[in-house]
Design a protein around this motif. Structure first.
Motif, PDB file in Angstrom:
ATOM      1  N   ASN A   1       0.840  -1.193   0.000  1.00 51.33           N
ATOM      2  CA  ASN A   1       0.000   0.000   0.000  1.00 51.33           C
ATOM      3  C   ASN A   1       0.880   1.250   0.000  1.00 51.33           C
ATOM      4  O   ASN A   1       1.916   1.286   0.664  1.00 51.33           O
ATOM      5  N   LEU A   2       0.461   2.276  -0.743  1.00 57.46           N
ATOM      6  CA  LEU A   2       1.198   3.527  -0.745  1.00 57.46           C
ATOM      7  C   LEU A   2       1.006   4.260   0.582  1.00 57.46           C
ATOM      8  O   LEU A   2      -0.124   4.402   1.069  1.00 57.46           O
ATOM      9  N   ASP A   3       2.105   4.722   1.147  1.00 62.65           N
ATOM     10  CA  ASP A   3       2.095   5.507   2.377  1.00 62.65           C
ATOM     11  C   ASP A   3       2.400   6.964   2.028  1.00 62.65           C
ATOM     12  O   ASP A   3       2.687   7.294   0.877  1.00 62.65           O
ATOM     13  N   LEU A   4       2.356   7.829   3.047  1.00 63.54           N
ATOM     14  CA  LEU A   4       2.555   9.254   2.818  1.00 63.54           C
ATOM     15  C   LEU A   4       3.637   9.786   3.754  1.00 63.54           C
ATOM     16  O   LEU A   4       3.534   9.632   4.971  1.00 63.54           O
ATOM     17  N   ALA A   5       4.680  10.376   3.171  1.00 64.27           N
ATOM     18  CA  ALA A   5       5.701  11.074   3.944  1.00 64.27           C
ATOM     19  C   ALA A   5       5.394  12.567   3.921  1.00 64.27           C
ATOM     20  O   ALA A   5       5.131  13.136   2.852  1.00 64.27           O
ATOM     21  N   ILE A   6       5.433  13.208   5.094  1.00 61.74           N
ATOM     22  CA  ILE A   6       5.097  14.627   5.228  1.00 61.74           C
ATOM     23  C   ILE A   6       6.277  15.338   5.858  1.00 61.74           C
ATOM     24  O   ILE A   6       6.617  15.106   7.025  1.00 61.74           O
ATOM     25  N   ALA A   7       6.922  16.207   5.091  1.00 60.23           N
ATOM     26  CA  ALA A   7       8.069  16.964   5.592  1.00 60.23           C
ATOM     27  C   ALA A   7       7.610  18.342   6.045  1.00 60.23           C
ATOM     28  O   ALA A   7       6.676  18.912   5.470  1.00 60.23           O
ATOM     29  N   ASP A   8       8.290  18.896   7.069  1.00 57.41           N
ATOM     30  CA  ASP A   8       7.855  20.188   7.595  1.00 57.41           C
ATOM     31  C   ASP A   8       9.025  21.139   7.772  1.00 57.41           C
ATOM     32  O   ASP A   8      10.198  20.765   7.685  1.00 57.41           O
ATOM     33  N   GLY A   9       8.689  22.396   8.001  1.00 59.79           N
ATOM     34  CA  GLY A   9       9.689  23.435   8.142  1.00 59.79           C
ATOM     35  C   GLY A   9      10.417  23.413   9.458  1.00 59.79           C
ATOM     36  O   GLY A   9      11.414  24.125   9.634  1.00 59.79           O
TER      37      GLY A   9
ATOM     38  N   VAL B   1      10.299  14.647   9.377  1.00 61.72           N
ATOM     39  CA  VAL B   1       9.444  13.983   8.399  1.00 61.72           C
ATOM     40  C   VAL B   1       8.554  13.005   9.155  1.00 61.72           C
ATOM     41  O   VAL B   1       9.048  12.120   9.867  1.00 61.72           O
ATOM     42  N   ALA B   2       7.227  13.166   9.036  1.00 54.76           N
ATOM     43  CA  ALA B   2       6.260  12.273   9.659  1.00 54.76           C
ATOM     44  C   ALA B   2       5.696  11.334   8.604  1.00 54.76           C
ATOM     45  O   ALA B   2       5.698  11.649   7.402  1.00 54.76           O
ATOM     46  N   PHE B   3       5.178  10.190   9.038  1.00 55.04           N
ATOM     47  CA  PHE B   3       4.663   9.187   8.115  1.00 55.04           C
ATOM     48  C   PHE B   3       3.214   8.857   8.449  1.00 55.04           C
ATOM     49  O   PHE B   3       2.831   8.759   9.618  1.00 55.04           O
ATOM     50  N   ARG B   4       2.403   8.716   7.398  1.00 56.25           N
ATOM     51  CA  ARG B   4       1.028   8.245   7.515  1.00 56.25           C
ATOM     52  C   ARG B   4       0.940   6.971   6.679  1.00 56.25           C
ATOM     53  O   ARG B   4       1.309   6.972   5.504  1.00 56.25           O
ATOM     54  N   TRP B   5       0.447   5.899   7.289  1.00 55.25           N
ATOM     55  CA  TRP B   5       0.535   4.579   6.674  1.00 55.25           C
ATOM     56  C   TRP B   5      -0.733   4.252   5.898  1.00 55.25           C
ATOM     57  O   TRP B   5      -1.843   4.319   6.434  1.00 55.25           O
ATOM     58  N   GLY B   6      -0.575   3.898   4.632  1.00 55.05           N
ATOM     59  CA  GLY B   6      -1.713   3.609   3.771  1.00 55.05           C
ATOM     60  C   GLY B   6      -2.405   2.317   4.150  1.00 55.05           C
ATOM     61  O   GLY B   6      -1.749   1.299   4.405  1.00 55.05           O
ATOM     62  N   VAL B   7      -3.735   2.370   4.179  1.00 50.24           N
ATOM     63  CA  VAL B   7      -4.546   1.185   4.486  1.00 50.24           C
ATOM     64  C   VAL B   7      -4.846   0.395   3.216  1.00 50.24           C
ATOM     65  O   VAL B   7      -5.103  -0.802   3.253  1.00 50.24           O
ATOM     66  N   GLY B   8      -4.803   1.081   2.058  1.00 55.26           N
ATOM     67  CA  GLY B   8      -5.103   0.415   0.795  1.00 55.26           C
ATOM     68  C   GLY B   8      -6.480   0.717   0.264  1.00 55.26           C
ATOM     69  O   GLY B   8      -6.862   0.237  -0.809  1.00 55.26           O
ATOM     70  N   ASP B   9      -7.267   1.541   0.995  1.00 56.32           N
ATOM     71  CA  ASP B   9      -8.600   1.920   0.552  1.00 56.32           C
ATOM     72  C   ASP B   9      -8.721   3.427   0.331  1.00 56.32           C
ATOM     73  O   ASP B   9      -9.818   3.951   0.192  1.00 56.32           O
ATOM     74  N   GLY B  10      -7.576   4.128   0.330  1.00 54.38           N
ATOM     75  CA  GLY B  10      -7.587   5.576   0.167  1.00 54.38           C
ATOM     76  C   GLY B  10      -7.454   6.332   1.472  1.00 54.38           C
ATOM     77  O   GLY B  10      -7.367   7.563   1.465  1.00 54.38           O
ATOM     78  N   SER B  11      -7.425   5.620   2.598  1.00 51.16           N
ATOM     79  CA  SER B  11      -7.265   6.275   3.899  1.00 51.16           C
ATOM     80  C   SER B  11      -5.870   5.978   4.451  1.00 51.16           C
ATOM     81  O   SER B  11      -5.172   5.072   3.984  1.00 51.16           O
ATOM     82  N   PHE B  12      -5.470   6.758   5.487  1.00 50.38           N
ATOM     83  CA  PHE B  12      -4.135   6.652   6.058  1.00 50.38           C
ATOM     84  C   PHE B  12      -4.225   6.657   7.580  1.00 50.38           C
ATOM     85  O   PHE B  12      -5.096   7.304   8.162  1.00 50.38           O
TER      86      PHE B  12
ATOM     87  N   ALA C   1      -2.028   7.256  11.267  1.00 47.37           N
ATOM     88  CA  ALA C   1      -0.837   7.816  11.897  1.00 47.37           C
ATOM     89  C   ALA C   1      -0.225   6.764  12.807  1.00 47.37           C
ATOM     90  O   ALA C   1      -0.826   5.740  13.098  1.00 47.37           O
ATOM     91  N   GLY C   2       0.997   7.029  13.272  1.00 43.48           N
ATOM     92  CA  GLY C   2       1.627   6.129  14.221  1.00 43.48           C
ATOM     93  C   GLY C   2       2.569   5.155  13.552  1.00 43.48           C
ATOM     94  O   GLY C   2       2.729   5.122  12.340  1.00 43.48           O
ATOM     95  N   GLY C   3       3.197   4.293  14.357  1.00 43.40           N
ATOM     96  CA  GLY C   3       4.140   3.315  13.835  1.00 43.40           C
ATOM     97  C   GLY C   3       5.563   3.816  13.923  1.00 43.40           C
ATOM     98  O   GLY C   3       6.495   3.049  14.018  1.00 43.40           O
ATOM     99  N   SER C   4       5.757   5.118  13.874  1.00 41.92           N
ATOM    100  CA  SER C   4       7.071   5.716  14.104  1.00 41.92           C
ATOM    101  C   SER C   4       6.849   7.183  14.441  1.00 41.92           C
ATOM    102  O   SER C   4       5.902   7.811  13.981  1.00 41.92           O
ATOM    103  N   SER C   5       7.712   7.717  15.253  1.00 45.34           N
ATOM    104  CA  SER C   5       7.620   9.139  15.518  1.00 45.34           C
ATOM    105  C   SER C   5       8.234   9.897  14.366  1.00 45.34           C
ATOM    106  O   SER C   5       8.845   9.321  13.472  1.00 45.34           O
ATOM    107  N   ALA C   6       8.077  11.202  14.337  1.00 43.58           N
ATOM    108  CA  ALA C   6       8.657  12.008  13.277  1.00 43.58           C
ATOM    109  C   ALA C   6      10.181  11.849  13.286  1.00 43.58           C
ATOM    110  O   ALA C   6      10.818  11.838  14.336  1.00 43.58           O
ATOM    111  N   VAL C   7      10.750  11.697  12.099  1.00 47.28           N
ATOM    112  CA  VAL C   7      12.189  11.510  11.965  1.00 47.28           C
ATOM    113  C   VAL C   7      12.842  12.872  11.786  1.00 47.28           C
ATOM    114  O   VAL C   7      12.501  13.604  10.852  1.00 47.28           O
ATOM    115  N   PRO C   8      13.784  13.265  12.644  1.00 44.99           N
ATOM    116  CA  PRO C   8      14.408  14.585  12.511  1.00 44.99           C
ATOM    117  C   PRO C   8      15.378  14.639  11.340  1.00 44.99           C
ATOM    118  O   PRO C   8      16.026  13.647  10.994  1.00 44.99           O
TER     119      PRO C   8
END
Length: 523
Positions: free
Chosen positions: A118-126, A130-141, A143-150
């Protein structure tokens, strides 16, 4: 950015204020010696968002085989990521649920970062993570599974690729402090320890691609303040500076993709503040050989490498934001065996900030998703590549054969009790209908017949529609449900003649009787 949304490769987007979508392809009858010719993108389909868009990506997030669109946008409550699910005809359905994101989000990227299919989503910030949202495979995501990576400094740009040989996609992040960071993907969603390299300048754009043909993605970086395009080698989970081109002006955006042989290693393109497009062929050892240098507009904002005309050769697309007083444009440089053609220009109504090239309607042709910077509208725009619908051809008069004579009737012509039938070759594409036009001139001005919505590849001309003893010109166009229309570059013709009009003057009477008697000869 190259927007590769791994698992399914694409070509991609960046930050600003409105968003857009277009669909594309080639035309039958408009083919060059080596196949179909790219002729542009169809009309735009606009998707709304709740606030100024920050970044956009596209990928199949619900595993139905059709590409979907995601857009991060700012609002009074922070940042949200909205999802539009694609449909087979190139349209999109907005999902009611939205994906939460940090308030200072700067970029998003799709990729299968945990190798679960399933496609996941990486979100980078200012703020530098970088935080991650894990794809369920139905279009939803989730949160969790790892904390934001500095990472080092605030994120400027982000891309995805495969750097370490495993099945989990990895994330590359350019930092405002002049660093490039590799965040390894992980099947258990813990994400590996980041690797970092100092770039020697301030990055504005990155693109992942296999520059040396070893099967792992390396990174191209544009350094605006240094006037350099930098090449970074990945070796397992390490990064090292491996090559560069200096004196390129002020890079705005870079791209990696196949522009020359061999096809197993990526070439490089960049656009600059000075309005230039530069492209290089990769030597395989992190050297670059000049391939193309040409002006591409007053304010280029994005560059992509992709095979738009499906001939096996890489082409180049440049988005030109254009100053406020000028028209924004998409410029496409198609490559053929003789080199690159002159840029094809497609006008835009708003400033284009970035683009993604992906197959939106499932027919293998790459289409366009555009990020538009506009203070009034809040849009993602898509366009379908005109190769998505192959115009029909050739045309023929199926009944009777061209030039066959018929029986005269008052003000019309009917062949042996049947109407004339037009026929054409079926067009390739999703949900195609046809438009038939018939006129007394080859330019099809003021047509006698202008009928659309035809679903078959034949059409019977109603009796009384066309005058006899006359040459008629006609064409057929193919249309998709998304409203994209492509016409053939040629117009077919046929002549309707009366069997009794022996002298060909368009009427029957005494001259025809005399002609008949003369043909019988003396007795």
């Amino acid at each position: 950015m190259s927007h590769q949304h791994l698992k399914a490769p694409g070509v991609r987007f960046a930050a600003a204020g409105v968003i857009a979508v277009m669909l594309g392809g080639t035309a039958a009858g408009d083919e060059g010696p080596d196949g179909p010719r790219f002729v542009g993108f169809g009309g735009p389909v606009d998707l709304g968002v709740s606030g100024p868009p920050i970044d956009v990506d596209a990928g199949d997030v619900n595993n139905d085989g059709i590409v979907d669109v995601l857009a991060a946008s700012a609002s009074g409550f922070g940042t949200t990521v909205r999802v539009w699910l694609g449909t087979p005809d190139g349209e999109f359905v907005a999902q009611s649920s939205q994906v939460g994101a940090p308030a200072d989000t700067t970029a998003i990227r799709l990729g299968d970062f945990d190798a679960d299919g399933n496609l996941d989503l990486a979100i980078a910030d200012g703020a530098g993570s970088v935080a991650f949202r894990w794809g369920v495979g139905d279009g939803s995501f989730l949160a969790g599974g790892s904390s934001a990576v500095p990472i080092g400094g605030g994120a400027v740009d982000v891309d995805a690729g495969f750097a370490d040989g495993d099945a989990a996609a990895d994330v590359f992040v350019a930092g405002a402090d002049g660093t490039l960071t590799l965040i390894p993907g992980s099947e258990n969603r813990s994400m590996g320890d980041p690797a970092t390299v100092t770039l020697g300048g301030t990055p504005v754009s990155i693109a992942a691609g296999d520059l040396d043909g070893d099967g792992d993605h390396d990174v191209v970086v544009g350094l605006a303040d240094a006037g350099v395009v930098r090449l970074v080698r990945t070796s397992g989970l390490t990064l090292e500076l491996a090559g560069s081109v200096s004196g390129v002006g002020t890079p705005v955006a870079v791209a990696a993709g196949d522009l020359s042989d061999p096809p197993d290693r990526a070439d490089v393109a960049a656009v600059t503040e000075e309005g230039m497009l530069l492209a290089w062929s990769s030597t395989g050892d992190f050297g670059l050989t000049p391939l193309l240098e040409t002006p591409v507009g007053a304010e280029p904002s994005a560059v992509r490498i992709a095979d738009l005309d499906e001939d096996g050769d890489g082409d180049v697309l440049v988005a030109d934001a254009g100053p406020a007083e000028q028209v924004a444009r998409i410029r496409v440089l198609v490559q053929d065996p003789g080199g690159f053609a002159e840029p094809m220009e497609i006008e835009e109504t708003e400033r284009l900030v970035d683009v993604v090239l992906v197959d939106l309607d499932g027919n293998t042709s790459l289409d366009f998703v555009g990020l538009v910077d506009d203070e009034e509208f809040r849009l993602v725009r898509t366009r379908i590549n005109v190769t998505d619908v192959l115009p029909p051809g050739p045309f023929e008069l199926a009944f009777p054969a061209d030039g066959q004579t018929g029986l005269p009737r008052p003000e019309d012509l009917v062949w042996e009790g049947a109407t004339a039938r037009l026929r054409w070759t079926e067009a390739a594409g999703f949900t195609v209908t046809y438009r038939v036009r018939i006129a007394d001139n080859p330019e099809l001005i003021d047509p006698v017949v202008d009928l659309d919505g035809i679903e078959e590849v034949v059409w019977d001309v109603p009796p009384g529609t066309l005058s006899s003893s006359f040459t008629w010109y006609w064409s057929v166009e193919a249309c998709t449900a998304a409203g994209i229309t492509m016409g053939s570059p040629t117009v077919a013709q046929f002549t309707m003649t009366c069997r009794e009009d022996l002298d060909g003057d368009g009427s029957t009477g005494l001259p025809d009787l005399l002609a008949l008697l003369a043909s019988l000869g003396p007795r």
